[in-house]
Design an enzyme around this catalytic site. Structure first.
Site, PDB file in Angstrom:
ATOM      1  N   SER A  76       0.832  -1.209   0.000  1.00 57.49           N
ATOM      2  CA  SER A  76       0.000   0.000   0.000  1.00 57.49           C
ATOM      3  C   SER A  76       0.866   1.258   0.000  1.00 57.49           C
ATOM      4  CB  SER A  76      -0.927   0.019   1.217  1.00 57.49           C
ATOM      5  OG  SER A  76      -1.647   1.237   1.207  1.00 57.49           O
ATOM      6  N   HIS A 126      -0.837  -1.247  -4.173  1.00 56.61           N
ATOM      7  CA  HIS A 126      -2.208  -0.925  -3.741  1.00 56.61           C
ATOM      8  C   HIS A 126      -2.288   0.592  -3.598  1.00 56.61           C
ATOM      9  CE1 HIS A 126      -5.986  -1.733  -1.482  1.00 56.61           C
ATOM     10  NE2 HIS A 126      -5.589  -0.763  -0.664  1.00 56.61           N
ATOM     11  N   ASP A 144      -4.582   3.793  -2.630  1.00 62.47           N
ATOM     12  CA  ASP A 144      -5.753   4.195  -1.838  1.00 62.47           C
ATOM     13  C   ASP A 144      -6.215   5.606  -2.194  1.00 62.47           C
ATOM     14  OD1 ASP A 144      -6.171   2.001   0.135  1.00 62.47           O
ATOM     15  OD2 ASP A 144      -4.091   2.473   0.663  1.00 62.47           O
ATOM     16  N   MET A 160      -8.804   8.524  -1.464  1.00 68.18           N
ATOM     17  CA  MET A 160      -9.745   8.982  -0.420  1.00 68.18           C
ATOM     18  C   MET A 160     -10.227  10.382  -0.761  1.00 68.18           C
ATOM     19  SD  MET A 160      -7.586   7.972   2.937  1.00 68.18           S
ATOM     20  CE  MET A 160      -6.741   6.397   3.081  1.00 68.18           C
ATOM     21  N   HIS A 206      -7.981   1.117  -4.701  1.00 65.37           N
ATOM     22  CA  HIS A 206      -8.996   0.989  -3.648  1.00 65.37           C
ATOM     23  C   HIS A 206      -9.647   2.353  -3.480  1.00 65.37           C
ATOM     24  CE1 HIS A 206      -9.679   0.354   0.995  1.00 65.37           C
ATOM     25  NE2 HIS A 206     -10.816   0.453   0.330  1.00 65.37           N
ATOM     26  N   MET A 229     -11.922   4.818  -1.786  1.00 69.60           N
ATOM     27  CA  MET A 229     -12.697   5.205  -0.594  1.00 69.60           C
ATOM     28  C   MET A 229     -13.339   6.546  -0.932  1.00 69.60           C
ATOM     29  SD  MET A 229      -9.913   3.889   2.166  1.00 69.60           S
ATOM     30  CE  MET A 229      -8.638   3.808   0.910  1.00 69.60           C
ATOM     31  N   MET A 277     -12.297  -5.066   4.880  1.00 70.60           N
ATOM     32  CA  MET A 277     -11.471  -4.098   5.612  1.00 70.60           C
ATOM     33  C   MET A 277     -11.251  -4.627   7.034  1.00 70.60           C
ATOM     34  SD  MET A 277     -10.537  -1.708   3.611  1.00 70.60           S
ATOM     35  CE  MET A 277      -9.684  -0.756   4.875  1.00 70.60           C
ATOM     36  N   GLY A 290      -3.487   4.726   7.338  1.00 73.58           N
ATOM     37  CA  GLY A 290      -2.547   3.621   7.501  1.00 73.58           C
ATOM     38  C   GLY A 290      -2.116   3.529   8.957  1.00 73.58           C
ATOM     39  N   GLY A 291      -1.463   2.426   9.290  1.00 76.22           N
ATOM     40  CA  GLY A 291      -0.845   2.293  10.604  1.00 76.22           C
ATOM     41  C   GLY A 291      -1.790   1.982  11.754  1.00 76.22           C
ATOM     42  N   ASP A 320      -7.193  -5.696   4.245  1.00 78.00           N
ATOM     43  CA  ASP A 320      -6.499  -4.404   4.201  1.00 78.00           C
ATOM     44  C   ASP A 320      -6.616  -3.734   5.561  1.00 78.00           C
ATOM     45  OD1 ASP A 320      -5.398  -1.982   3.451  1.00 78.00           O
ATOM     46  OD2 ASP A 320      -7.008  -1.432   2.063  1.00 78.00           O
ATOM     47  N   GLY A 321      -5.449  -3.532   6.200  1.00 81.85           N
ATOM     48  CA  GLY A 321      -5.419  -2.819   7.480  1.00 81.85           C
ATOM     49  C   GLY A 321      -4.776  -3.640   8.574  1.00 81.85           C
ATOM     50  N   SER A 365       2.197   0.083   6.290  1.00 83.79           N
ATOM     51  CA  SER A 365       3.236   0.508   7.225  1.00 83.79           C
ATOM     52  C   SER A 365       4.232  -0.618   7.517  1.00 83.79           C
ATOM     53  CB  SER A 365       2.610   1.047   8.516  1.00 83.79           C
ATOM     54  OG  SER A 365       1.618   0.179   8.985  1.00 83.79           O
TER      55      SER A 365
END
Ligand code: DX5
Ligand code: ZN
Length: 216
Positions: A10, A35, A37, A39, A68, A70, A139, A146-147, A177-178, A200
């Site tokens: 990611s 990946h 993201d 947003m 992805h 969002m 998810m 992240g993190g 993811d996550g 991360s």
């Protein structure tokens, strides 16, 4: 079915000043996909990056770029992101007015098609879309940052989706993811996930090859 684990790095956790080098580090480090993201500050509170950065990444990347979204009403962007080189697009079931039409548009563009669900959304909400997609994204944190720490309460959803898919879509990819690291990777693989997104953990690793291997 014996499924190969796919590792998706990611880029949200990459060093953006060195984005080209970070894409190469993920490829050299044995990752299978990047990946990406997106947003919008509406579906999730944060704003990340969009089309121009996607183009920069697909221009240099040797790896497929897994987008992805969002984003509220993502159908507005799928054609553009396909033109910019995305290899797959995943949209959130909670974000689309017409989920089936959105998925059909992604598929018609020749892209891998994914449907995502947040931790609080039940499997029942996506069940009817499983035959329309290549991948379901479970998810394992609240989307947006992240993190964060992995949420173990999402594990039963992974096994429920795998059980459902086994009867009528045995080739379905289940992505998580996550909060994915060497420990949580084993939990999600045992539950039936085969596409592991990690941000991360991978990008903070001194040795990304060892880190990506530890997820498989
Ligand atoms: C979160 C994003 C993730 C994020 C994962 O909303 O969808 O892809 O980058 O980051 P880690 O692996 O650090 O939890
Ligand atoms: Zn993501």
């Amino acid at each position: 079915m014996d499924r190969k684990t796919i590792v998706a790095a990611s880029l949200l956790s990459a060093d953006f000043i060195e984005l080209g080098k970070e894409c190469a580090r993920a490829a050299d480090g044995g990752c299978d996909w990047l990946h990406f993201d997106i947003m919008d500050g509406s579906f999730v509170p944060a704003i990340s990056f969009g089309g121009p950065v996607l183009k920069a990444v697909t221009d240099v990347s040797k790896l497929p770029v897994d987008v992805h979204m969002m984003v509220t009403e993502p159908v507005r962007y799928v054609k553009r992101y396909a033109e910019l080189g995305a290899s797959g697009i995943t949209v959130h079931v909670e974000a689309c007015k017409d989920v089936a039409a959105t998925l059909a548009e992604i598929k018609a563009l020749g892209l891998r098609t994914g449907i995502a669900l947040k931790p609080a959304t039940s499997v029942f909400e996506i069940e009817e879309y499983i035959p329309l997609v290549d991948m379901v994204l479970v998810m394992t944190v609240e989307p947006g940052f992240g993190g964060q720490a992995f949420m173990p309460e999402t594990l039963p959803k992974i096994s429920d989706i795998r059980k459902l898919a086994d009867s009528f879509c045995p080739g379905l990819d289940i992505q998580v993811d996550g909060g994915i690291n060497a420990e949580t990777a084993k939990l999600v693989r045992d539950a039936g996930a085969n596409v592991l997104v990690s941000g991360s953990y991978l990008f903070a690793a001194g040795d990304m090859s060892a880190a990506s291997r530890s997820l498989r």
